[in-house]
Design a protein around this motif. Sequence first.
Motif, PDB file in Angstrom:
ATOM      1  N   ALA A   1      -3.209   8.447   4.865  1.00  0.00           N
ATOM      2  CA  ALA A   1      -3.783   8.417   3.532  1.00  0.00           C
ATOM      3  C   ALA A   1      -5.078   7.346   3.587  1.00  0.00           C
ATOM      4  O   ALA A   1      -6.092   7.763   2.955  1.00  0.00           O
ATOM      5  CB  ALA A   1      -2.690   8.115   2.432  1.00  0.00           C
ATOM      6  N   MET A   2      -4.782   6.289   4.176  1.00  0.00           N
ATOM      7  CA  MET A   2      -5.966   5.300   3.990  1.00  0.00           C
ATOM      8  C   MET A   2      -7.044   5.964   4.772  1.00  0.00           C
ATOM      9  O   MET A   2      -8.235   5.616   4.390  1.00  0.00           O
ATOM     10  CB  MET A   2      -5.363   3.936   4.814  1.00  0.00           C
ATOM     11  CG  MET A   2      -4.361   3.188   3.941  1.00  0.00           C
ATOM     12  SD  MET A   2      -4.768   2.809   2.271  1.00  0.00           S
ATOM     13  CE  MET A   2      -3.933   4.035   1.187  1.00  0.00           C
TER      14      MET A   2
ATOM     15  N   TYR B   1       0.824  -1.122   0.114  1.00  0.00           N
ATOM     16  CA  TYR B   1       0.028  -0.146   0.063  1.00  0.00           C
ATOM     17  C   TYR B   1       0.809   1.298  -0.014  1.00  0.00           C
ATOM     18  O   TYR B   1       2.137   1.102   0.364  1.00  0.00           O
ATOM     19  CB  TYR B   1      -1.022   0.012   1.186  1.00  0.00           C
ATOM     20  CG  TYR B   1      -0.516   0.533   2.490  1.00  0.00           C
ATOM     21  CD1 TYR B   1      -1.290   1.391   3.304  1.00  0.00           C
ATOM     22  CD2 TYR B   1       0.766   0.017   3.114  1.00  0.00           C
ATOM     23  CE1 TYR B   1      -0.660   1.751   4.620  1.00  0.00           C
ATOM     24  CE2 TYR B   1       1.333   0.343   4.467  1.00  0.00           C
ATOM     25  CZ  TYR B   1       0.368   1.236   5.025  1.00  0.00           C
ATOM     26  OH  TYR B   1       0.810   1.511   6.318  1.00  0.00           O
TER      27      TYR B   1
ATOM     28  N   ARG C   1      -7.875   8.839   5.502  1.00  0.00           N
ATOM     29  CA  ARG C   1      -8.384  10.075   4.680  1.00  0.00           C
ATOM     30  C   ARG C   1      -9.420   9.556   3.603  1.00  0.00           C
ATOM     31  O   ARG C   1     -10.264  10.339   3.035  1.00  0.00           O
ATOM     32  CB  ARG C   1      -7.672  10.759   4.057  1.00  0.00           C
ATOM     33  CG  ARG C   1      -6.881  11.717   5.041  1.00  0.00           C
ATOM     34  CD  ARG C   1      -5.890  12.892   4.443  1.00  0.00           C
ATOM     35  NE  ARG C   1      -4.981  13.376   5.352  1.00  0.00           N
ATOM     36  CZ  ARG C   1      -3.811  13.179   5.607  1.00  0.00           C
ATOM     37  NH1 ARG C   1      -3.136  12.239   4.772  1.00  0.00           N
ATOM     38  NH2 ARG C   1      -2.896  13.752   6.324  1.00  0.00           N
ATOM     39  N   GLN C   2      -9.342   8.486   2.745  1.00  0.00           N
ATOM     40  CA  GLN C   2     -10.072   7.766   1.752  1.00  0.00           C
ATOM     41  C   GLN C   2     -11.252   6.965   2.311  1.00  0.00           C
ATOM     42  O   GLN C   2     -11.992   6.347   1.651  1.00  0.00           O
ATOM     43  CB  GLN C   2      -9.149   7.145   0.682  1.00  0.00           C
ATOM     44  CG  GLN C   2      -8.754   5.506   1.481  1.00  0.00           C
ATOM     45  CD  GLN C   2      -8.081   4.838   0.290  1.00  0.00           C
ATOM     46  OE1 GLN C   2      -7.328   5.401  -0.363  1.00  0.00           O
ATOM     47  NE2 GLN C   2      -8.214   3.402   0.482  1.00  0.00           N
ATOM     48  N   GLY C   3     -11.477   6.972   3.566  1.00  0.00           N
ATOM     49  CA  GLY C   3     -12.620   6.483   4.314  1.00  0.00           C
ATOM     50  C   GLY C   3     -12.149   4.903   4.896  1.00  0.00           C
ATOM     51  O   GLY C   3     -13.214   4.425   5.700  1.00  0.00           O
ATOM     52  N   ASP C   4     -11.104   4.484   4.796  1.00  0.00           N
ATOM     53  CA  ASP C   4     -10.774   3.202   5.464  1.00  0.00           C
ATOM     54  C   ASP C   4     -10.344   3.239   6.772  1.00  0.00           C
ATOM     55  O   ASP C   4     -10.318   4.504   7.434  1.00  0.00           O
ATOM     56  CB  ASP C   4      -9.697   2.372   4.818  1.00  0.00           C
ATOM     57  CG  ASP C   4      -9.644   2.049   3.455  1.00  0.00           C
ATOM     58  OD1 ASP C   4     -11.021   2.002   2.758  1.00  0.00           O
ATOM     59  OD2 ASP C   4      -8.897   1.616   2.428  1.00  0.00           O
TER      60      ASP C   4
END
Length: 234
Positions: free
Chosen positions: A166-167, A113, A169-172
């Motif tokens: 970053a994960m 990732y 922030r993308q909703g994970d």
Amino acid sequence: MDFSPPLIPATLLRRYKRFLADCTLADGTEVTAHCANPGSMMGLAEPGSRIWLEPNDDPKKKLKYGWRLVEHGDGHFTGVDTALPNRMLKAALTERRIPEVAAYPDLQAEVRYGEKSRVDFRLSGDGLPPLWLEVKSVTLSRVAGVAEFPDSVTQRGARHMADLAAMARQGDRAVIFYLVQRTDAQEVRLAADIDPTYAQAVSDAVAAGVEVIAYDTRLSPQSVALGRRLPVIL
């Protein structure tokens, strides 16, 4: 997890080249043990320390002992094998024994990732957001009862925090999991004086939604097991 074969006591003579440790066994024999810890091991590698070694008879291994524990004068122990936390946590996650993430039935290890990272564990389940979990082994303690991370500058650790952010922030879901390999810790803190960049990266990640979880371990020369949750003071 039981230590098998059983650990044997020794006295540390010196740790050198990061992965080597000269020791004296109880009968006076001097041996060299493998030290599975690339970190600074601040406060854990003092000559004369009582340590515990795991013997092996594997013909493929050059060294017949592996350094596993440091015994402190007050009867507490610290684990020095940085590979142990991932093995222990994988078993706990598979058996769904960690309440904070127990809803996730599926587990993958070492998943790529970010730009150039591998996350320790990716958890998933129907109807659940993917969960990215990074494990850090914590062994430093400079104040009684306080475990600290890191024990040296870690650019890699800061990068991991940015990847987790970053994960999130993308909703994970994204989790940094501090596994404290000490039996004398009551809380976990960041060693910002050692690595202020890492401390700032953690602060930024938490602001982005990254969760922080810490557990201690139950350590003895006979066995090691996941312990209780500890508070993290940021």
